[in-house]
Design an enzyme around this catalytic site. Sequence first.
Site, mmCIF file in Angstrom:
data_model
loop_
_atom_site.group_PDB
_atom_site.id
_atom_site.type_symbol
_atom_site.label_atom_id
_atom_site.label_comp_id
_atom_site.label_asym_id
_atom_site.label_seq_id
_atom_site.Cartn_x
_atom_site.Cartn_y
_atom_site.Cartn_z
ATOM 1 N N ASN A 26 24.730 67.894 48.127
ATOM 2 C CA ASN A 26 24.218 66.728 47.389
ATOM 3 C C ASN A 26 25.216 65.581 47.305
ATOM 4 O OD1 ASN A 26 25.243 69.017 45.807
ATOM 5 N ND2 ASN A 26 25.208 67.602 44.093
ATOM 6 N N SER A 84 17.136 73.712 39.345
ATOM 7 C CA SER A 84 18.088 74.589 38.647
ATOM 8 C C SER A 84 17.420 75.904 38.264
ATOM 9 C CB SER A 84 18.612 73.914 37.374
ATOM 10 O OG SER A 84 19.206 72.685 37.684
ATOM 11 N N GLN A 129 18.268 69.328 48.250
ATOM 12 C CA GLN A 129 18.511 68.053 48.944
ATOM 13 C C GLN A 129 17.877 68.032 50.328
ATOM 14 O OE1 GLN A 129 20.154 65.251 47.893
ATOM 15 N NE2 GLN A 129 20.580 66.097 45.879
ATOM 16 N N HIS A 138 11.245 66.022 42.543
ATOM 17 C CA HIS A 138 11.643 64.607 42.468
ATOM 18 C C HIS A 138 12.596 64.198 43.591
ATOM 19 C CE1 HIS A 138 15.010 66.329 40.134
ATOM 20 N NE2 HIS A 138 15.676 65.232 40.408
ATOM 21 N N CYS A 141 23.963 64.349 39.489
ATOM 22 C CA CYS A 141 23.557 65.381 38.532
ATOM 23 C C CYS A 141 24.616 65.568 37.464
ATOM 24 C CB CYS A 141 23.363 66.709 39.233
ATOM 25 S SG CYS A 141 22.237 66.568 40.582
ATOM 26 N N THR A 174 2.759 78.462 30.587
ATOM 27 C CA THR A 174 1.672 77.667 31.161
ATOM 28 C C THR A 174 2.201 76.792 32.294
ATOM 29 O OG1 THR A 174 0.573 77.651 29.038
ATOM 30 C CG2 THR A 174 -0.078 75.929 30.590
ATOM 31 N N SER A 220 13.058 71.042 44.558
ATOM 32 C CA SER A 220 12.780 70.282 43.341
ATOM 33 C C SER A 220 11.994 69.026 43.733
ATOM 34 C CB SER A 220 14.114 69.890 42.694
ATOM 35 O OG SER A 220 13.906 69.193 41.505
HETATM 36 N N1 PLP Z 1 20.735 71.788 43.778
HETATM 37 C C1 PLP Z 1 21.083 70.640 44.360
HETATM 38 C C2 PLP Z 1 21.712 70.668 45.714
HETATM 39 C C3 PLP Z 1 20.852 69.411 43.704
HETATM 40 O O1 PLP Z 1 21.219 68.268 44.286
HETATM 41 C C4 PLP Z 1 20.250 69.426 42.429
HETATM 42 C C5 PLP Z 1 20.033 68.175 41.697
HETATM 43 O O2 PLP Z 1 20.330 67.102 42.116
HETATM 44 C C6 PLP Z 1 19.888 70.677 41.885
HETATM 45 C C7 PLP Z 1 20.149 71.834 42.580
HETATM 46 C C8 PLP Z 1 19.232 70.759 40.548
HETATM 47 O O3 PLP Z 1 17.906 70.364 40.640
HETATM 48 P P1 PLP Z 1 17.110 69.925 39.317
HETATM 49 O O4 PLP Z 1 17.731 68.645 38.862
HETATM 50 O O5 PLP Z 1 15.690 69.779 39.754
HETATM 51 O O6 PLP Z 1 17.288 71.021 38.343
#
Ligand code: PLP
Length: 353
Positions: A122, A43, A150, A172, A296, A208, A170
């Site tokens: 997603n 995000s 994704q 994770h 999300c 940081t 991202s």
């Molecule tokens: N963009 C997409 C396509 C996502 O699927 C997600 C989260 O699942 C995000 C952005 C947001 O990522 P984060 O949860 O690392 O902020």
Amino acid sequence: MAMLLLCIVNGRETKRAVHLAREKVAKAINCKAKEIYFTSCGSESDNLAIKGICYKNRERKNHIITTKIEHPAVLHTCESLEKQGVEVTYLNVDEKGCISLYELENAIKENTILISIMSANNEIGTIEPIKEIGKIAKAHKVLFHTDSVQAIGNLKIDVEEMNIDLLSMSAHKFYGPKGVGALYVREGIEFEKLQDGGHQERDKRAGTENVAGIVGLGEAIELAYKNYEGYKDKLKNLRDYYITQVEEKIPNVSLNGDRINRLPGNANISFEGVISEELLYKLDEKGICASGGSACSTANTSPSHVLMAIGANSKRAKGALRVTLGMQNTKEDVDYLVENLVQIVSELRENET
Ligand code: PLP
């Protein structure tokens, strides 16, 4: 003295570790290490990319193009920019979730500064024509940002070959730690920082650095692409097995998104006459984790904006179940899931009548 020496050694080591992680990310997407900025999540990367470009160019050009099926990290960023006077075009998608390149090219205007289109969705897994979008953006001298949250780890992304100017990821999502992300920005593209403070990340992201997270992200992206072919093939086979099993064993189901052109581990299926929250609750009792719309926004019960954008009616949207298969899932897991779905869906449908 000993303490001071230790700090110097640690300082050098952490700097080296962060640099190494930056190189690993750069290698994975074919860019230079200095084009990578570490952030706290996908995000933040989306915000920094889109607002950063808009703020830098607002006196010159103030129109951006995106789609109706972006993640809230992009959609809400665009809505916030609209309140600040930026003009935003939200492209439609077809019934599979794919944009029209013709509509995209027609939407470009004299004052268009940025196109922001996700690499893959997603919720329904649809993969957008990123290389073709990059070509159009380049031909019209418009910057191209893609939310690859994704896609990284699931698809091969080459920012040079695909003409991508900015890209969000991202950790994770590719088995790295939570709370760390990265933004790629092509060398020479100026953007405004959003956070004031120190001069970290070449003065573009104050604060940081999350060193442990960054090192984890670097390791994860390297591993993801080292094992890519086997991983992708395994997931695709499992996904297709799951979809065909559901279609064979449960009547009145419909696959959301494209059957082939979708993320390897994504399967989004609507079950007629079923409310996905009830289905999720029952699956959870059996130890199965899935999602109704987007993971999300689990707190959000309104019908998914993505499913509405592909033309699903609200009943179909509310009966959608998104299953994301991963590295550790097996055929036995899928059989267990399908076995439970057969029973639960039939029970829920009986209760409805
Ligand atoms: N963009 C997409 C396509 C996502 O699927 C997600 C989260 O699942 C995000 C952005 C947001 O990522 P984060 O949860 O690392 O902020």
